[in-house]
Write a protein that holds these residues in place. Structure first.
Motif, short mmCIF file in Angstrom:
data_model
loop_
_atom_site.label_atom_id
_atom_site.label_comp_id
_atom_site.label_asym_id
_atom_site.label_seq_id
_atom_site.Cartn_x
_atom_site.Cartn_y
_atom_site.Cartn_z
N GLY A 762 0.81 -1.22 0.00
CA GLY A 762 0.00 0.00 0.00
C GLY A 762 0.83 1.26 0.00
O GLY A 762 0.51 2.24 -0.69
N TRP A 763 1.94 1.27 0.77
CA TRP A 763 2.81 2.45 0.79
C TRP A 763 3.43 2.68 -0.59
O TRP A 763 3.54 3.83 -1.05
CB TRP A 763 3.92 2.26 1.82
CG TRP A 763 3.48 2.31 3.24
CD1 TRP A 763 3.53 1.30 4.15
CD2 TRP A 763 2.93 3.44 3.94
NE1 TRP A 763 3.04 1.70 5.37
CE2 TRP A 763 2.67 3.03 5.27
CE3 TRP A 763 2.63 4.74 3.58
CZ2 TRP A 763 2.14 3.88 6.23
CZ3 TRP A 763 2.08 5.60 4.54
CH2 TRP A 763 1.84 5.16 5.84
N GLY A 764 3.83 1.60 -1.25
CA GLY A 764 4.41 1.74 -2.58
C GLY A 764 3.42 2.33 -3.57
O GLY A 764 3.78 3.20 -4.38
N LEU A 765 2.17 1.89 -3.50
CA LEU A 765 1.14 2.42 -4.40
C LEU A 765 0.90 3.90 -4.14
O LEU A 765 0.77 4.71 -5.08
CB LEU A 765 -0.16 1.64 -4.23
CG LEU A 765 -0.17 0.18 -4.67
CD1 LEU A 765 -1.51 -0.45 -4.33
CD2 LEU A 765 0.11 0.05 -6.16
N LEU A 766 0.82 4.29 -2.86
CA LEU A 766 0.56 5.68 -2.53
C LEU A 766 1.71 6.56 -3.00
O LEU A 766 1.50 7.67 -3.51
CB LEU A 766 0.35 5.83 -1.02
CG LEU A 766 -0.05 7.22 -0.51
CD1 LEU A 766 -1.26 7.77 -1.25
CD2 LEU A 766 -0.32 7.17 1.00
N THR A 767 2.94 6.07 -2.84
CA THR A 767 4.10 6.82 -3.34
C THR A 767 4.01 7.01 -4.84
O THR A 767 4.20 8.13 -5.36
CB THR A 767 5.40 6.08 -2.98
OG1 THR A 767 5.48 5.92 -1.57
CG2 THR A 767 6.61 6.84 -3.47
N GLU A 768 3.73 5.94 -5.58
CA GLU A 768 3.65 6.02 -7.04
C GLU A 768 2.54 6.98 -7.47
O GLU A 768 2.70 7.72 -8.46
CB GLU A 768 3.41 4.65 -7.64
CG GLU A 768 4.61 3.71 -7.62
CD GLU A 768 4.35 2.45 -8.41
OE1 GLU A 768 3.94 2.55 -9.58
OE2 GLU A 768 4.54 1.35 -7.85
N ALA A 769 1.42 6.97 -6.77
CA ALA A 769 0.31 7.85 -7.14
C ALA A 769 0.70 9.31 -6.98
O ALA A 769 0.44 10.15 -7.86
CB ALA A 769 -0.91 7.53 -6.28
N HIS A 770 1.36 9.64 -5.86
CA HIS A 770 1.81 11.03 -5.67
C HIS A 770 2.83 11.42 -6.73
O HIS A 770 2.79 12.55 -7.26
CB HIS A 770 2.43 11.18 -4.27
CG HIS A 770 1.40 11.30 -3.17
ND1 HIS A 770 0.40 12.25 -3.18
CD2 HIS A 770 1.26 10.61 -2.00
CE1 HIS A 770 -0.32 12.14 -2.08
NE2 HIS A 770 0.17 11.13 -1.35
N VAL A 771 3.75 10.52 -7.04
CA VAL A 771 4.77 10.82 -8.06
C VAL A 771 4.10 11.06 -9.40
O VAL A 771 4.43 12.01 -10.13
CB VAL A 771 5.80 9.68 -8.15
CG1 VAL A 771 6.66 9.82 -9.40
CG2 VAL A 771 6.68 9.66 -6.90
N ALA A 772 3.15 10.21 -9.78
CA ALA A 772 2.47 10.35 -11.07
C ALA A 772 1.72 11.67 -11.17
O ALA A 772 1.58 12.23 -12.27
CB ALA A 772 1.51 9.18 -11.28
N LEU A 773 1.26 12.18 -10.03
CA LEU A 773 0.52 13.45 -10.03
C LEU A 773 1.44 14.65 -9.83
O LEU A 773 0.97 15.79 -9.73
CB LEU A 773 -0.54 13.42 -8.93
CG LEU A 773 -1.70 12.43 -9.16
CD1 LEU A 773 -2.53 12.29 -7.90
CD2 LEU A 773 -2.57 12.88 -10.33
N GLY A 774 2.76 14.40 -9.72
CA GLY A 774 3.71 15.49 -9.51
C GLY A 774 3.72 16.02 -8.10
O GLY A 774 4.29 17.10 -7.86
N GLU A 775 3.16 15.29 -7.16
CA GLU A 775 3.10 15.72 -5.75
C GLU A 775 4.33 15.16 -5.03
O GLU A 775 4.25 14.23 -4.24
CB GLU A 775 1.80 15.25 -5.12
CG GLU A 775 0.57 15.81 -5.83
CD GLU A 775 -0.73 15.10 -5.47
OE1 GLU A 775 -1.80 15.57 -5.90
OE2 GLU A 775 -0.68 14.07 -4.77
N LEU A 776 5.47 15.74 -5.34
CA LEU A 776 6.73 15.13 -4.95
C LEU A 776 6.99 15.23 -3.45
O LEU A 776 7.54 14.30 -2.84
CB LEU A 776 7.88 15.77 -5.74
CG LEU A 776 7.71 15.68 -7.27
CD1 LEU A 776 8.94 16.22 -7.98
CD2 LEU A 776 7.44 14.24 -7.71
N GLU A 777 6.62 16.33 -2.83
CA GLU A 777 6.83 16.45 -1.38
C GLU A 777 5.94 15.47 -0.64
O GLU A 777 6.36 14.85 0.34
CB GLU A 777 6.53 17.88 -0.93
CG GLU A 777 6.78 18.10 0.56
CD GLU A 777 8.19 17.68 1.01
OE1 GLU A 777 8.30 17.04 2.08
OE2 GLU A 777 9.16 17.97 0.27
N ALA A 778 4.72 15.31 -1.14
CA ALA A 778 3.82 14.33 -0.53
C ALA A 778 4.38 12.92 -0.68
O ALA A 778 4.31 12.10 0.25
CB ALA A 778 2.43 14.41 -1.17
N ALA A 779 4.97 12.62 -1.84
CA ALA A 779 5.57 11.31 -2.06
C ALA A 779 6.72 11.07 -1.08
O ALA A 779 6.85 9.99 -0.50
CB ALA A 779 6.06 11.18 -3.49
#
Length: 974
Positions: A762-779
């Motif tokens: 789940g953590w990996g998916l959430l990281t990838e989702a933030h990265v894909a949306l350009g939300e790098l600090e959140a990632a």
């Protein structure tokens, strides 16, 4: 080709669109594909006629046509419509056709098809505790064998009357069959479970649904006699409502009508009554019969949808050869017609049989069923064939009838639990007032188990509550055991929130805290907390049991220790969880299989606890033991959960294809249960396995179904768990916003812990989702929190996955050195834990970081190392990503070279291939290997083909020779 002699009894009018759809389906099957069509409509609307047209077109193409019809008065005959379609054909097959099927498959088939009894030892059949999915698997293998010879049309009519086992089997074929088969299923209204499977088939473009409408006035003209005047034609059309069969009946007796409207079609779950005018039309036909012919057709209505002359003679108490003459009269009147099998006949239409059956005197009908049962018993027919006659004719207190119904139920229970429950309930109705109370309680308990196995939880609950009412208050232990079962059934049904109050009330009046009755209730209460995600309460209740450990209730205390371990894990107290698991495993090792069989739920819970703590070999060992015991004892309810744990463990071992097969088997087993929680668990495993193998569509379908099941349970824990897989499917399908939204809702207490599961997926998916949306600090923030939890838990794969997630986040932030460092740590951890797939994925991400840092050659090395491993693991999406990175850097991508036949000998085989090779070399058939490893037989065949290629051998004998020559400890290494 089956010779059916099928005739067009009436012109087919007004069905051009439906025929075009059927023709398209036949063309697809001719091309090697499958096609399933569901034909729905009111009685008499033309479903049977359309099916007959399909059969004729399939026959003209030279295909094998197998057609059957379910019967209104035989709904409790297990696999009745399937037997009607296949039994006579199978009985005439040359033995060579079925010879490739393994002995265990033939035993399963012989338990269903009477014509195959010669292929199976009757004692073996009685001794096999077969789960439903094994029977379904065997029949699917039979069809797969048949379609290797020619395309097959499986055509089933009146499926709304089919028994539950037949419906489950049809659904299994719709979901799982691959090959040139057209399945056509007609019903007044589609059974719910079959409808769901056919909807998925339509969505997958492997099926269609046809709903037949009434004929228009112009279309109906074709079916009327030319001499009728306009007013008569209009009246006939009004009375028939555009229904072809009703119109045919009204025209048959030259009824001109008086303008009365046709009565509405009426049916229910019980007997069906045709419209009065149609019944009157059929009655007019019956009035033309001689006395003996009328007796014969009454006997035929009792005998069944299809029948033989000898049984009619027994029912009518007439001498030998009597039936042949009267059957000629009935055939000449077109009330009956020859069936496809020699010496068998069937009614012109089920409506004709319904009218005949309902019109005969009740007393005569009762005696006729008794005579039918006696005749079939004298012919040594299986109890399942004539139990419904016994049920309809036995007297209260008839011990022979009760014993037969109970015996038939126990035989049917593993394969057709709903039928078993029906017969047990019939046996209960026959008990007289002098029957011992505990005998009645025992039968109620058996019927409850059968109802629960079939997913009929309300009926199961009613049976258990009736049993509880019969047990006196002073029999505390017996009452507590029933209350635990009632609570379990309520947890599985729509009354799940009532179970906790029930258990607490029972505990309040239970004996001393260390009494076996009290501990059983406490364990059930701990389980209730588990399903609700109330882990603190679960641990507190389980601790009470373990604190009062008593060797007289060893299994109960082991289970409590395991539940306490799981509670600690979900509360992030991993050290305590591991210590409790170790104690539980030590105690369980001394428990023999026959004792563990008394509480097999323990196998699922201890396997789950081991998997959560990344003790993967131990988890699989518990799974395999549980599966073996479930097979030996017929406790198939446990299989979906065990296979779900097996799939998760295999994923974390990097064995993706095996994980997918285990998840498929689990989902198939769960689909037969009607149990939302089991289905959710199984579909969740199938979704994550499909995600990693790159089958995005399947991941999405499985995840959506898992979420739907979870929402029906109304338990937040399950909704969140399945929601993680839905987010993964959304991310893989290019919708990171939906993925982020779903996972953010889970990233809250108490559901946050679910993100840590299966190697922090789940953590990996959430990281990838933030990265894909350009939300790098959140990632970056997600990876920091994930790593903090992983360092606390000290679970290596969880920690490795969070390091790889950090590498992805750092790479997106432009910090290539940090990404490389985190990626290398992930590689080392995954390799040390024996997960080659995840290690290869970490190599891919590390390579991408090196490329971003301008280190071209090291980057190419990382990617070249990752790509073939990802391809070999069956991780299509990850392999494609590695290939894209390589192409971006100007490298050429080659197909993976085939393994050298000389290779490294047995050392060149994968661990699973070595396992298969060892079993095959020991003389096991593919079927036996598949059963032992809980894979499909096709998968074993694929493994064996790769083994042959790698070793350069071409037969099982050559493989056995090589294993004997250089295998060494091959058996022990697996």
């Amino acid at each position: 080709m089956r010779t059916v002699g099928r005739q067009r009894s009436a012109p087919l009018v007004g069905r051009a669109q439906e025929l075009a759809e059927i023709e398209g389906g036949l063309d697809r099957v001719r091309g090697g594909q499958r096609w399933f069509v569901q034909i729905v409509g009111e009685p008499g609307i033309g479903k049977t006629r359309l099916l007959a047209e399909l059969c004729l077109r399939a026959e003209h193409r030279g295909w094998l046509v197998l057609d059957g019809r379910a019967a209104e008065f035989e709904r409790d005959v297990p696999f009745g419509v399937i037997v009607d379609a296949l039994n006579d054909y199978l009985g005439g097959l040359e033995p060579a056709v079925l010879r490739p099927l393994d002995d265990e498959v033939m035993v399963e088939l012989a338990s269903v098809f009477p014509s195959l009894c010669r292929h199976g030892d009757a004692s073996i059949i009685r001794g096999v505790a077969s789960e439903r999915y094994r029977t379904q698997y065997a029949i699917r293998l039979l069809f797969e064998r048949l379609v290797t010879r020619q395309p097959v049309a499986l055509v089933l009519d009146d499926v709304h009357w089919a028994d539950a086992a037949s419906i489950e089997l049809i659904g299994h074929l719709v979901r799982r069959f691959r090959g040139p088969l057209i399945g056509a299923f007609a019903s007044r209204r589609p059974p719910a479970r079959l409808a769901a499977a056919l909807v998925i088939a339509e969505r997958d473009r492997s099926g269609s649904g046809l709903e037949l409408r009434p004929l228009t006035a112009d279309e109906a003209e074709t079916l009327m006699e030319r001499g009728l005047d306009v007013a008569s034609r209009a009246a006939l059309y009004r009375e028939s409502g555009g229904n072809p069969f009703y119109l045919e009946q009204l025209v048959r007796v030259d009824r001109t009508g008086d303008g009365r409207p046709a009565a509405a079609t009426a049916w229910s779950d019980g007997a069906w009554s045709p419209p009065p005018l149609v019944a009157a039309a059929i009655d007019d036909e019956l009035l033309q019969l001689s006395t003996e012919a009328r007796l014969a057709i009454d006997a035929a209505a009792v005998a069944g949808e299809s029948f033989e002359p000898e049984l009619l003679e027994a029912i009518a108490t007439r001498p030998s050869s009597w039936a042949l003459g009267v059957l000629d009269e009935l055939a000449q009147a077109d009330l009956i017609r020859p069936s496809d099998a020699p010496r068998r006949f069937r009614f012109r239409h089920p409506i004709v049989r319904a009218v005949v059956y309902q019109a005969m005197p009740g007393g005569w009908r009762l005696g006729a069923h008794a005579r039918a049962a006696a005749a079939l018993a004298a012919d040594q027919a299986p109890a399942a064939v004539y139990a419904h006659h016994v049920e309809r004719s036995a007297r209260t207190g008839d011990e022979g009838a009760i014993a037969l119904l109970v015996s038939a139920a126990r035989t049917a229970a593993p394969r057709a639990p709903m039928t078993a429950a029906h017969w047990l309930r019939a046996a209960l109705r026959l008990l007289d007032g002098g029957t011992e109370r505990m005998t009645r309680v025992g039968l109620l308990g058996e019927s409850a188990a059968a109802f629960a196995a079939a997913g009929a939880y309300e009926d199961a609950l009613a049976a258990l509550e009736d049993a509880l009412a019969l047990v006196p208050d002073e029999q505390v232990g017996e009452r507590a055991a029933l209350i635990v079962r009632i609570a379990d059934v309520k947890q599985h049904s729509i009354r799940r929130f009532e179970s906790q109050a029930l258990l607490r009330a029972a505990l309040a009046s239970s004996p001393a805290p260390d009494h076996a009755t009290t501990t059983a209730l406490q364990v059930a209460l701990a389980h209730d907390h588990f399903w609700r995600g109330e882990f603190s309460d679960m641990g507190r209740v389980a601790k009470r049991v373990t604190a009062g450990s008593d060797s007289r209730s060893l299994l109960t205390f082991i289970l409590a220790e395991v539940l306490s371990s799981l509670a600690d894990f979900y509360l992030a107290r991993v050290a305590g969880a591991r210590a409790k698991l170790t104690r539980a495993e030590g105690a369980l090792a001394a428990v023999p299989d026959d004792a563990l069989a008394q509480n097999l739920m323990l196998s699922t819970q201890i396997a789950l606890a081991a998997c959560r703590l990344e003790e993967l070999d131990a988890a699989r060992a518990h799974v395999q033991r549980g599966l073996r015991i479930s097979q030996d004892t017929g406790q198939s309810f446990i299989v979906p959960t065990l296979l779900r744990v097996e799939s998760n463990a295999l994923l974390m071992m990097g064995r993706l294809e095996e994980a997918l097969h285990a998840a498929e088997a689990g989902a198939e087993s769960a689909s037969a249960s009607g149990h939302d929680r089991l289905a959710m668990w199984a579909l969740e495993a199938l979704a994550i396995a499909s995600y990693w193998t790159g089958d995005v569509d399947r991941a999405m379908v499985s995840a959506r179904e898992a979420v739907a099941c979870a929402e029906r349970t109304a338990e937040p824990y399950f909704i969140a768990l399945s929601g993680i897989q839905l987010a993964g499917a959304a991310l893989a399908s290019g919708d990171p916003e939906s993925a982020r939204s779903g996972l953010t809702g889970i990233d809250l207490a108490p559901s946050r812990r679910l993100l840590d599961l299966t190697g922090a997926h789940g953590w990996g998916l959430l990281t990838e989702a933030h990265v894909a949306l350009g939300e790098l600090e959140a990632a970056a923030d997600v990876t920091r929190r994930a790593e903090r939890q992983a360092r606390s838990d000290q679970l290596p794969q969880q920690l490795a996955a969070t390091r790889v997630a950090r590498a992805e986040a750092m790479l997106a932030c432009g910090d290539a050195p940090s990404a490389m460092a985190a990626g290398r740590e992930g590689i080392q951890l995954f390799e040390r834990e024996g997960n080659p797939f995840m290690a290869a994925r970490a190599h891919r991400i590390t390579g991408a970081a090196m490329a971003a840092a301008g280190q071209r050659e090291p980057a190419l090395n990382e990617l070249r190392e990752a790509h073939p491993v990802l391809v070999g693991a069956g991780a299509a999406r990850e392999a494609d990503a590695a290939a894209r990175d390589l192409r971006r850097m100007g490298a050429r991508i080659h197909r993976r070279a085939p393994e050298s036949p000389a290779g490294n000998g047995l050392e060149g085989l994968s661990s699973r291939e070595r396992e298969v090779a060892a079993r095959v070399a020991s003389g096991n058939t593919n079927r036996e290997v598949a059963a032992a490893l809980f894979l499909s037989e096709k998968t074993i065949g694929s493994h064996l083909a790769r083994i042959y290629d790698k070793l350069g051998v071409h037969s099982r004998a050559a493989l056995a020779t090589m294993v004997a020559r250089e295998g060494g400890d091959l058996h022990t290494s697996v």
